[in-house]
Design a protein around this motif. Structure first.
Motif, short mmCIF file in Angstrom:
data_model
loop_
_atom_site.label_atom_id
_atom_site.label_comp_id
_atom_site.label_asym_id
_atom_site.label_seq_id
_atom_site.Cartn_x
_atom_site.Cartn_y
_atom_site.Cartn_z
N LYS A 16 52.66 73.59 67.30
CA LYS A 16 53.78 72.94 66.47
C LYS A 16 55.21 73.03 67.14
O LYS A 16 55.30 74.13 67.67
N MET A 17 55.83 72.01 67.35
CA MET A 17 57.13 72.23 68.09
C MET A 17 58.30 71.98 66.79
O MET A 17 58.05 71.30 65.99
N VAL A 18 59.25 72.93 66.99
CA VAL A 18 60.33 72.82 65.83
C VAL A 18 61.75 73.01 66.60
O VAL A 18 61.78 73.77 67.82
N LEU A 19 62.78 72.30 66.14
CA LEU A 19 64.09 72.56 66.90
C LEU A 19 64.82 73.65 66.16
O LEU A 19 64.65 74.00 65.03
N ARG A 20 65.75 74.45 67.01
CA ARG A 20 66.36 75.49 66.70
C ARG A 20 67.43 74.97 65.41
O ARG A 20 67.86 74.03 65.60
N GLY A 21 67.23 75.93 64.41
CA GLY A 21 68.18 75.78 63.31
C GLY A 21 67.60 74.91 62.14
O GLY A 21 67.95 74.92 61.01
N GLU A 22 66.19 74.43 62.48
CA GLU A 22 65.64 73.54 61.49
C GLU A 22 64.64 74.44 60.89
O GLU A 22 64.53 75.66 60.82
N THR A 23 63.91 73.92 59.66
CA THR A 23 62.94 74.69 58.84
C THR A 23 61.71 74.23 59.54
O THR A 23 61.12 73.29 59.66
N LEU A 24 60.84 75.61 59.71
CA LEU A 24 59.42 75.47 60.11
C LEU A 24 58.55 75.77 59.10
O LEU A 24 58.76 76.46 58.18
N GLU A 25 57.50 74.56 58.97
CA GLU A 25 56.63 74.72 57.95
C GLU A 25 55.15 74.96 58.60
O GLU A 25 54.79 73.82 59.34
N LEU A 26 54.28 75.83 58.37
CA LEU A 26 53.03 76.18 59.20
C LEU A 26 52.21 75.86 57.92
O LEU A 26 52.17 76.52 56.81
N GLU A 27 50.77 75.08 58.19
CA GLU A 27 50.00 74.89 57.10
C GLU A 27 48.56 75.25 57.54
O GLU A 27 48.15 74.78 58.61
N CYS A 28 47.83 75.91 56.50
CA CYS A 28 46.49 76.38 56.77
C CYS A 28 45.90 76.09 55.45
O CYS A 28 46.32 76.75 54.34
N ILE A 29 44.75 74.93 55.41
CA ILE A 29 44.07 74.85 54.08
C ILE A 29 42.68 75.07 54.46
O ILE A 29 42.23 74.10 55.33
N ALA A 30 41.95 75.71 53.88
CA ALA A 30 40.42 76.06 54.18
C ALA A 30 39.57 75.88 53.08
O ALA A 30 40.13 75.63 51.59
N GLU A 31 38.33 75.47 53.35
CA GLU A 31 37.38 75.20 52.15
C GLU A 31 36.10 76.57 52.32
O GLU A 31 36.39 76.92 53.38
N GLY A 32 35.40 76.72 51.38
CA GLY A 32 34.58 77.68 51.17
C GLY A 32 34.11 78.03 49.75
O GLY A 32 34.79 77.40 48.65
N LEU A 33 33.13 78.71 49.57
CA LEU A 33 32.65 79.02 48.19
C LEU A 33 32.45 80.41 48.20
O LEU A 33 31.16 80.77 49.09
N PRO A 34 32.85 81.37 47.45
CA PRO A 34 34.00 81.25 46.70
C PRO A 34 35.50 80.69 47.28
O PRO A 34 35.31 80.78 48.51
N THR A 35 36.42 80.35 46.90
CA THR A 35 37.47 79.84 47.08
C THR A 35 38.23 80.98 48.26
O THR A 35 38.41 81.86 47.67
#
Length: 1289
Positions: A254-273
């Motif tokens: 993930k590349m982000v510019l200085r001063g901006e907002t960084l958003e990192l995302e991880c969505i997982a599947e499985g049972l139980p949740t």
């Protein structure tokens, strides 16, 4: 001058030039700028990326200032944009701002890159490149979504894929009813808008999963076709370990510019949740800039910097395992300023530098421009050197002003800044306003500004009080910008300061003033308070501040505003909180602010109240006679629990009644309880702190103990007959709690004391007494009572003694004799009644006596009540006090037991001797004249003997309350009036009157009266300068004492009432009514029509006053004035005219009267004869007879009055019975005692204070009686035969 650049020299020169030019700033004062030539400066421009709404006009801002005013031009896409040729484009007058009307036109035609140029004679400034783009909200492409069918438990992704818009749309999912779909840890929306299911459930089945895209600029919403999802349950997916649905794989970047907002995302599947967690390799997450979104599936970091680069681990976990993913974050940076170039103002031949310090990743490229032209294409200037980010201007000349542009760029953006160089030659100007007053607090730094402008830079010099030159050094510091700093200001630093600005073109001075003030200090800080709920709390905050500063007091609670409630009362120096509640707890701060400083102090408020009741009562360690009780304490409410009170309820014997069992310390939560048999126990606990007791806890479960024999016998066993021939045996029965079992009864036993007969026994139940009949009269019995029940007997009982019933006494006292001690006291003797005749417990003897008549009376009195005195115990004598003198008495005696009184003894009569009489019944003064008055009195109510006559004494009292000489007169018993003459007019007299018998004089009564004086009755509302309108008239001032009348102070109205005046020789008597309470009251007077000041005399506490030393034949103005130092109000009467007569009305010179001369001659002749007779007798050896006559004929009336009978001396206006000044005791230093020094013990009941049954003698006598005032002269009398009597009657 040619400059040759050598390596290393540039850095030294930069430092030098930076120092040389650092003080020369562009002036901010508009008045200064108005007269200066200045190159253009861009003041307002549109953002670099401008997205416009096609429904509105395009407005591209470009504003600039300069002297002269700049002109504007534009380029579009790098070429000149001719504004005048396009009718849809308007440039605002005096501005470079473009307004483009795109109505009816294709907006796309005006998209492009625009740049504004501002130009005047001194240079050209340019704006940023402004990219103009139209906002777009395209429609969703038409597509048919296939229905989705999945088994329960599998993961699922519903894709949104909105159309690309400008700017990008906002995505959300809803149903057909426009209700947002619920999101949770299992179902979440990704950053790209897709809807993720970690595992599906049957309730996820629905046909209206709809993705919406909202385009913010156009405020339009586009809708995707609904998606249908069916979840089957015929072959559900089993539990499984987590796996990532996005991002895919083990790592991502993930590349982000200085001063901006960084958003990192991880969505997982499985049972139980699965649950998601985050961490960063080799560092901590920035907690102040970090937040989690979407149930921790999104990590958001704002204002990214280089330190945020690195590897971020997201971990998905459920009970079957974990999954990991690493996101490598790379931080790049568009160019950003380290130090932007600043405008320069230089004088001719000066040197300056422009620096353009930027940073970025990758490193930005810096380009310089002059007046919008690349510096390499600009006309050559030998004084200019360019070194990467620095431009050096050496030895500048007039006319070389210009605007320089610095452009720094990399692949992520660019920065561009304008900075002008203005070459000026200006004399000094002082920009700081003249005569400014600086105020600082003692011991604080003071900054006196001398902001100047000039080219070359002016030199600043400071002076204090226009004399003393100020140099750098303690306590002064002169800064480069001309500001004078005093590190620690003191009051002596106050004064006038002058700053002088000088350069080669002129000189300018300015004056400022410094005032050093006292600091604000809190003298009395608020103190820690512990207050009970419902009470009031008061925090004090007393402050000292400089009197020239206006203070403002502010109160805070927990660093916030006070609650807006009437319970919070803020006073000048205190805060009162009424009816305190638990929410009022906290820290209260008083802040005293002035315009210069502040001081604050804080204190905590702790609210205490009764504790909450204990909970969770539990019984353990149960035995027959004990059990252990435990509980959990309730909230103590800031007041420690002192003890726990344990109560019990006996559900078998006393249901509903709770009794105290024991107490334990407040630190305990358990108690070992001792129990009794045959009780159905239920326990409860109460907590107690210093505020009070809590409510009871909930009762414990019931605990029953087994029956047993009684542990104790009845108490208070008592035997006493109520009638002759019976014995009542009584006791306090055992309670059901004490019975220890069923079938409780009492075994009662008795026998006559001192005999060997067997015990009589009787068992009873449910009673508390037993009556035994046929007993002898008043015989002692031995008695005992034992308890027993169905399980056995109680302990062996104790034996008590009681008596059978009494009967009234059968005989009377014998041999009654009376001995009279004095006129008010007699002593009675008798033979006691034998014990068998008492027939009961002897209580004492009663003497009944009655006054039959006075000895001077012939008939018996009919209204005399019989009096009774009781003498407790086995007595044979008693004293009768309080008898009336000169009277005949009759008495008899009865013996007394508990049953009643016996028969009376034979009656006995006796007489009391004479005593001193009572006070005269009245004393009045009538018929007052100028020099006479009449005294009238009434005889005593009680003569107490044969009345011998009266003694009248009187003396004058002057205006200063001093007493004059005493005159004494005696009268026969039948005389009750006397007219006194030859008295002084307008004089107060005090009269003393007493009656006498052969025993002496009785109590004195007093009266006071004035002889007549001429008075003018005047009201306080007399008009100033006018006398009374009514002729003078006489009054008859008679008073009972010198005390003024007691007036009830009216709630409103004047302080003074009626004012009376009269004249005396060379003076005036003023009297008045006064209702006020002022501390100082004055009589003020002045000669009529005089211009002198009023004379005043203090008359506090008085209602009359004599003004002395007035001039005869003169008229005076007189008034009364009341003042109070604490009150500015002055109360005054009107002015009264008083005329002092030229010749005193009654003044007679007796020295010139013939009768007086004759009297003096007669007295002189008589003295001569007496001297001759004495001389003859002495020569013959005879005895001088005067002493013998004095010894033989002492007159008690001319004896000095003793301390107790009102000795005459200096007059006192206190109570009449108090000794006057000059009184004395007898010469032997003793005070004669009363005739009777008997003790109250001899007056029946002695010190025990027993009273007779009819209440006729209640506390009238004490062991030592006050000496009566009428006994003062008895020492001079011969002993009375009656007093000497000491025989039995």
């Amino acid at each position: 001058m040619d400059w040759k650049w050598v390596p290393g020299f540039g850095a030294v020169l930069l430092i030098l030039l930076s120092h040389m030019t650092s003080a020369l700033e562009v002036p901010l004062d508009p008045k200064v700028l108005e007269g200066l030539p200045q190159p253009p400066t861009i003041t307002l421009q549109s953002p670099k990326d401008y997205i416009f709404d096609p429904r509105e006009n395009i407005v591209i801002h470009c504003e600039a200032k300069g002297k002269p005013n700049p002109s504007f031009s534009w380029t579009r896409n790098g070429t000149h944009f001719d504004v005048e040729k396009d009718s849809k484009v308007l440039m605002k007058p005096g501005s470079g701002t473009l307004v483009i009307d795109i109505s009816g036109e294709k907006a796309e035609a005006y998209e492009g890159t625009y740049q504004c140029t501002a130009h005047n004679d001194h240079g050209t400034a340019v704006s940023n490149n402004i990219v103009i783009r139209q906002s777009r909200s395209p429609l969703w492409s038409k597509e048919r979504n296939e229905a989705i069918t999945v088994q329960m438990g599998v993961s699922l992704v519903l894709q949104c894929r909105p159309p690309a818009g400008l700017p990008p749309p906002v995505i959300f999912w809803m149903d057909n009813n426009f209700q947002r779909l619920p999101l949770d840890q299992r179902v979440s929306q990704a950053l790209n808008g897709d809807l993720y299911f970690s595992n599906v459930l049957p309730e996820d089945t629905r046909s209206d999963y709809i993705c919406y895209a909202r385009f913010p600029h156009t405020q339009t919403i586009q809708q995707k076709q609904p998606i249908s999802v069916t979840v089957l349950n015929n072959s559900p997916e089993g539990e499984r370990r987590p796996g990532f649905m996005t991002p895919l794989g083990a790592t991502s970047t993930k590349m982000v510019l200085r001063g901006e907002t960084l958003e990192l995302e991880c969505i997982a599947e499985g049972l139980p949740t699965p649950e998601i967690s985050w961490k960063k390799n080799g560092g901590e997450l920035p907690s102040s800039r970090m937040s989690f979104r979407n149930f921790k599936k999104t990590l958001k970091i704002s204002d990214v910097n280089e330190a945020d680069a690195g590897d971020y681990h997201c971990t998905a976990t459920n009970n079957l395992g974990t999954a990991h993913h690493i996101i490598k974050v790379i931080v790049k940076a568009a160019p950003f300023w380290v130090s932007a170039p600043r405008n320069l103002i230089l004088a001719p031949n000066e040197t300056g530098i422009l620096t353009c310090r930027v940073n970025g990743e990758p490193k930005p490229k810096i380009s310089w421009f002059v007046n919008g032209v690349p510096i390499e294409n600009a006309p050559e200037d030998r004084s200019r050197k360019v070194e990467d980010d620095t431009v050096i201007l050496n030895n500048v000349q007039s006319g070389s002003s210009a605007v320089y542009q610095c452009n720094a760029s990399n692949e992520f953006g660019y920065l561009m800044a304008n900075a002008f160089v203005n070459v000026l030659a200006e004399p000094p100007r002082v920009l700081t306003p003249p005569n400014r007053v600086y105020q600082v607090i003692t011991n604080s730094p003071a900054l006196l500004h001398c902001s100047t402008f000039g080219s070359p830079i002016p030199t600043i010099t400071w002076f204090k009080d226009s004399q003393t030159s100020i140099k750098n050094g303690d306590p002064y510091v002169i800064h480069e910008n001309g500001t004078l700093e005093i590190n620690v200001a003191q009051p002596l630093n106050s004064g006038k300061y002058t700053c002088i600005a000088t350069n080669n073109l002129g000189i300018k001075e300015n004056h400022v003033f410094l005032e050093v003030k006292e600091p604000t200090r809190i003298l009395r800080q608020p103190e820690y308070k512990v207050v009970q709920r419902g009470m009031s709390a008061v925090f004090e905050c007393k402050v000292k501040h400089d009197p020239s500063l206006i203070p403002t007091m502010t109160w805070l609670k927990d660093n916030g505003e006070l609650p807006d409630h009437e319970r919070f009362v803020v006073d000048t120096d205190s805060l009162t909180i009424k009816d305190v509640t638990g929410d009022d707890e906290g820290t209260y701060t008083c802040i005293m602010n002035t315009t210069l400083d502040q001081d604050s102090a804080s204190a905590m408020l702790t609210v205490v109240e009764k504790p909450d009741p204990p909970t969770d009562l539990e019984l353990t360690d149960q035995t027959e006679r004990s059990v252990q009780l435990t509980w959990i304490p309730g909230d103590e409410h800031n007041s420690p629990t002192q003890n726990f009170l344990i109560q019990y309820e006996d559900l078998l014997h006393q249901p509903g009644v709770w009794l105290n069992l024991t107490e334990v310390a407040g630190t305990s939560t358990t108690a070992q309880l001792n129990l009794s048999p045959y009780v159905y126990y239920s326990f409860r606990v109460l907590a107690q702190n210093h505020v009070g007791c809590s409510q009871p806890s909930q009762p414990s479960r019931q605990y029953r103990t087994n029956p047993a024999a009684p542990d104790e016998n009845p108490s208070n066993v008592h035997g006493e007959g109520t009638e002759p021939g019976n014995l009542v045996i009584s006791w306090t029965p055992l309670t059901g709690f004490q019975s220890n079992g069923p079938g409780l009864e009492y075994r009662v036993q008795w026998r006559q004391k001192g005999t060997s007969e067997d015990w009589s026994t009787e068992s009873v139940a449910n009673v508390s007494q037993l009556v035994v009949l046929g007993t002898p009269t008043f015989v002692p019995y031995e008695i005992k009572v034992q308890a027993f029940n169905d399980y056995g007997n109680g302990p062996d009982p104790e034996v008590v003694t009681g008596y059978s019933g009494e009967d009234v006494p059968s005989s009377a006292p014998d041999s009654v004799q009376v001995m009279v001690h004095n006129s008010t006291l007699a002593e009675v003797h008798w033979e006691p009644v034998p014990s068998p005749s008492v027939r009961g417990k002897l209580q004492g003897y009663k003497i009944y006596y009655r006054r039959e008549r006075g000895l001077h009376e012939t008939e018996a009195a009919t209204d005399q009540e019989e009096q009774v005195l009781t003498f407790s115990g086995n007595r044979s004598e008693g004293r009768l006090p309080g008898l009336q003198p000169y009277s005949l008495y009759n008495l008899f005696i009865r013996v007394l037991n508990n049953k009643g009184e016996g028969p009376p003894s034979p009656s006995k009569t006796f007489e009391t001797p004479e005593g001193v009489p009572g006070p005269p019944s009245s004393l009045n003064v009538i018929n007052q004249g100028l020099d006479s008055l009449t005294v009238v009195w009434g005889p005593p109510v009680n003569n107490n003997g044969r009345l011998a006559g009266y003694t009248l004494k009187y003396q004058p009292v002057n205006n200063s309350n001093e007493l004059g000489p005493v005159k004494v007169m005696t009268f026969q018993a039948n005389e009750t009036t006397i007219t006194l003459s030859n008295l002084n007019s307008s004089m107060l007299y005090k009269f003393y009157l007493s009656a006498k018998t052969i025993k002496g004089s009785g109590p004195i009564i007093t009266r006071e009266a004035f002889t007549v004086m001429d008075t003018t009755r005047t009201q306080p509302t007399v008009v100033t300068g006018k006398g009374p309108t009514e002729p003078p008239h006489t009054t008859s001032p008679i008073t009972q004492s010198l005390h003024p009348p007691i007036h009830k102070e009216p709630p409103v109205g004047p302080a003074f009432g009626t004012v009376n005046t009269s004249t005396i020789e060379d003076g005036a008597l003023i009297s008045w009514e006064y209702f006020g309470h002022h501390k100082n009251v004055y009589v003020e007077y002045i000669v009529e029509n005089s211009k002198e000041d009023w004379k005043k005399e203090l008359v506090n506490g008085s209602h009359s006053h004599v003004i002395k030393g007035l001039k005869p034949g003169t008229t005076y103005k007189v008034r009364l004035v009341a003042r109070d130092p604490a009150d500015s109000t002055v109360h005054s009467t009107g002015e009264v005219d008083v005329t002092v007569p030229a010749v005193p009305n009654r003044q007679v010179d007796i020295a010139t009267q013939g009768w007086f001369i004759g009297l003096m001659c007669a007295i002189a002749l008589l003295i001569l004869v007496l001297l001759i007779v004495c001389f003859i007798k002495r020569n013959k050896g005879g005895k001088y007879p005067v002493k013998e006559k004095e010894d033989a004929h002492q007159d008690p009336e001319i004896q000095p009055m003793k301390e107790d009978d009102g000795t005459f001396g200096e007059y006192s206006d206190t109570e009449d019975h108090k000794p006057l000044k000059g009184s004395r005791t007898p010469s032997n230093g003793t005070v004669r005692r009363d005739e009777s020094d008997d003790s109250l013990v001899d007056y029946g009941e002695g010190g025990d204070g027993q009273f007779n049954e009819d209440g006729s003698f209640i506390g009238q006598y004490s062991g030592k009686k006050e000496k009566d005032t009428h006994e003062g002269n008895e020492s001079s009398e011969a002993p009375s035969p009656v007093n000497a009597m000491n025989s039995f009657v």
